[in-house]
Design a protein around this motif. Structure first.
Motif, PDB file in Angstrom:
ATOM      1  N   PRO A 179     -10.243 -34.003 -79.788  1.00 55.48           N
ATOM      2  CA  PRO A 179     -11.073 -34.268 -78.614  1.00 55.48           C
ATOM      3  C   PRO A 179     -12.158 -33.215 -78.385  1.00 55.48           C
ATOM      4  CG  PRO A 179      -8.982 -33.331 -77.937  1.00 55.48           C
ATOM      5  CD  PRO A 179      -8.916 -33.483 -79.429  1.00 55.48           C
ATOM      6  N   VAL A 180     -11.922 -31.993 -78.901  1.00 52.65           N
ATOM      7  CA  VAL A 180     -12.890 -30.913 -78.708  1.00 52.65           C
ATOM      8  C   VAL A 180     -13.047 -30.147 -80.018  1.00 52.65           C
ATOM      9  CG1 VAL A 180     -12.422 -30.630 -76.246  1.00 52.65           C
ATOM     10  CG2 VAL A 180     -11.072 -29.341 -77.910  1.00 52.65           C
ATOM     11  N   THR A 181     -14.106 -29.345 -80.092  1.00 49.64           N
ATOM     12  CA  THR A 181     -14.424 -28.621 -81.331  1.00 49.64           C
ATOM     13  C   THR A 181     -13.296 -27.706 -81.773  1.00 49.64           C
ATOM     14  OG1 THR A 181     -16.768 -28.653 -80.704  1.00 49.64           O
ATOM     15  CG2 THR A 181     -16.120 -27.110 -82.435  1.00 49.64           C
ATOM     16  N   ALA A 182     -12.654 -27.011 -80.827  1.00 50.96           N
ATOM     17  CA  ALA A 182     -11.584 -26.069 -81.176  1.00 50.96           C
ATOM     18  C   ALA A 182     -10.440 -26.770 -81.899  1.00 50.96           C
ATOM     19  CB  ALA A 182     -11.070 -25.364 -79.924  1.00 50.96           C
ATOM     20  N   VAL A 183     -10.070 -27.955 -81.424  1.00 43.51           N
ATOM     21  CA  VAL A 183      -8.993 -28.709 -82.072  1.00 43.51           C
ATOM     22  C   VAL A 183      -9.424 -29.154 -83.465  1.00 43.51           C
ATOM     23  CG1 VAL A 183      -7.547 -30.781 -81.939  1.00 43.51           C
ATOM     24  CG2 VAL A 183      -8.051 -29.463 -79.868  1.00 43.51           C
ATOM     25  N   PHE A 184     -10.675 -29.574 -83.600  1.00 43.50           N
ATOM     26  CA  PHE A 184     -11.214 -29.985 -84.902  1.00 43.50           C
ATOM     27  C   PHE A 184     -11.120 -28.841 -85.906  1.00 43.50           C
ATOM     28  CE2 PHE A 184     -15.138 -29.711 -87.501  1.00 43.50           C
ATOM     29  CZ  PHE A 184     -14.874 -30.742 -88.395  1.00 43.50           C
ATOM     30  N   VAL A 185     -11.534 -27.644 -85.492  1.00 39.95           N
ATOM     31  CA  VAL A 185     -11.527 -26.486 -86.394  1.00 39.95           C
ATOM     32  C   VAL A 185     -10.096 -26.101 -86.775  1.00 39.95           C
ATOM     33  CG1 VAL A 185     -12.105 -24.038 -86.590  1.00 39.95           C
ATOM     34  CG2 VAL A 185     -13.745 -25.628 -85.576  1.00 39.95           C
ATOM     35  N   LEU A 186      -9.190 -26.091 -85.799  1.00 43.91           N
ATOM     36  CA  LEU A 186      -7.797 -25.751 -86.091  1.00 43.91           C
ATOM     37  C   LEU A 186      -7.155 -26.778 -87.023  1.00 43.91           C
ATOM     38  CD1 LEU A 186      -6.540 -24.555 -82.575  1.00 43.91           C
ATOM     39  CD2 LEU A 186      -6.868 -23.156 -84.632  1.00 43.91           C
TER      40      LEU A 186
END
Length: 388
Positions: free
Chosen positions: A96-103
């Motif tokens: 849902p957000v960039t941080a989750v995508f990167v992780l």
């Protein structure tokens, strides 16, 4: 004997399924990079940074496999890696957000390294037990998976983005395959003894060159067609699909080609074809010519990676009993797999960084490096004797 032969055939299909799964998932993601760039507003340098993180963590995953495989068996670690990939791919798509995508992409990198290392451990062990070349066709299964991944990208360009998460079902299914169990004997506790690292490094440099070329084609090929030639969005996967088809056909014939022609000569001929292909890609006046170049490139570099692992394993496993050989070879294959990520680093990150102004310049990186294969080919002689 009949039962043993049947067990090896089942194991060969299982190992091929693991390679197939890895290829399908990886290409399903890389052919959607333009869409991911748009979704998360990433430019070439930002995308290069994310890919750098993924490559470095894949290296970590390979080192973890080196530590765990002697204790748990490579089949167990392979299944764990497939589970990590399944969970992380779903998270990459549904983030849902960039941080989750990167992780999620970081977790995928670790899973990628686990499966790369243990899949090759399994294939090398199978090659030694069968006493014949099988690694090219195992890597061919990776390519067939990649072909299906590219076809799915082309066929599903209009589906909702969340539907792409269904790709995660494939690695879940692959965990149920009957992988090759270790022959647990009185293996030596030290797998470092008498390993000819200098000779293995020579083969590893060829693997670096291959993955520089391969990752540049798989990662930046679609972006190249999109940014340099403004190819229609639904056709950018054509940079990858013909490349994979050509690679897959050559790899499926690679077992026989390696036995008939010899690994050294096969690598040198492929290097010549790859050099011409990359020149075509860099100088292409339009995207159809660039696609032709990518297709020719697949023919040229197809067998370098599998024959590299065959040669490294042959060097590592000589003059040892079967149990000791497998323990030593597992450790060497996991460490040898780091050359994979060095090449991926050059292919994914350097191509994008050097080509930040123009990807034509970026593709000059693999063009220059592929020349080294003519010299490095002589290190492949051990691949001609997988039963050594």
């Amino acid at each position: 004997m009949l039962s043993m032969g049947a067990d090896l055939r089942r194991a060969r299909l299982a190992i091929a399924a693991a390679f197939f799964t890895q290829g399908l998932v990886f290409i399903s993601l890389t052919t959607r990079l333009p869409r991911l760039q748009e979704r998360w507003d990433l430019d070439e340098l930002a995308l290069s940074g994310v890919l750098l993180m993924m490559v470095l963590l894949a290296g970590v995953g390979s080192l973890v496999a080196e530590r765990l495989a002697p204790r748990l068996d490579s089949a167990v670690v392979l299944r764990a890696g497939l589970l990590v990939i399944a969970a992380s791919v779903a998270a990459v798509v549904l983030a849902p957000v960039t941080a989750v995508f990167v992780l999620a992409l970081a977790a995928y990198g670790v899973g990628l390294g686990l499966v790369d290392a243990t899949g090759n451990m399994q294939a090398v062990a199978l090659e030694h037990r069968m006493g014949r070349v099988v690694l090219p066709s195992c890597h061919g299964a990776w390519t067939l998976g990649g072909i299906l991944g590219a076809v799915l990208t082309l066929a599903t360009s209009g589906v909702p983005w969340s539907a792409v998460a269904l790709v995660a079902v494939v690695p879940l299914l692959a965990t149920t395959a009957p992988f090759l169990a270790r022959d647990h004997g009185e293996a030596a506790t030290s797998t470092e003894t008498d390993v000819p690292w200098r000779a293995i490094v020579m083969v590893g440099l060829a693997l670096v060159v291959f993955y520089t070329v391969d990752t540049a084609a798989a990662t930046w090929g679609p972006v190249y067609l999109d940014r340099v030639f403004a190819a229609p969005e639904e056709l950018v996967a054509l940079a990858t699909l013909p490349y994979l088809v050509a690679t897959g056909l050559v790899r499926l014939a690679g077992d026989r080609l390696a036995e008939q022609v010899g690994a050294v000569r096969l690598v040198r001929v492929g290097a010549g074809i790859a050099l011409v292909a990359l020149a075509v890609i860099v100088a292409a006046p339009g995207w159809p010519v660039a696609v032709l170049g990518f297709t020719l490139l697949g023919c040229g570099v197809a067998v370098v990676a599998p024959l590299s692992f065959s040669a490294a394993a042959a060097l590592a496993g000589r003059d040892a009993d079967p149990a000791t050989r497998q323990a030593r070879v597992d450790a060497v294959v996991a460490r040898f797999n780091q050359f994979n990520y060095a090449g991926a680093l050059l292919g994914a990150v350097m191509t994008g960084a050097v080509g930040a102004g123009s990807l034509r310049v970026g593709f000059a990186v693999p063009l220059v490096l592929v020349v080294a294969l003519f010299w490095l080919a002589r290190a492949f002689a051990p691949a001609d004797d997988p039963a050594a």
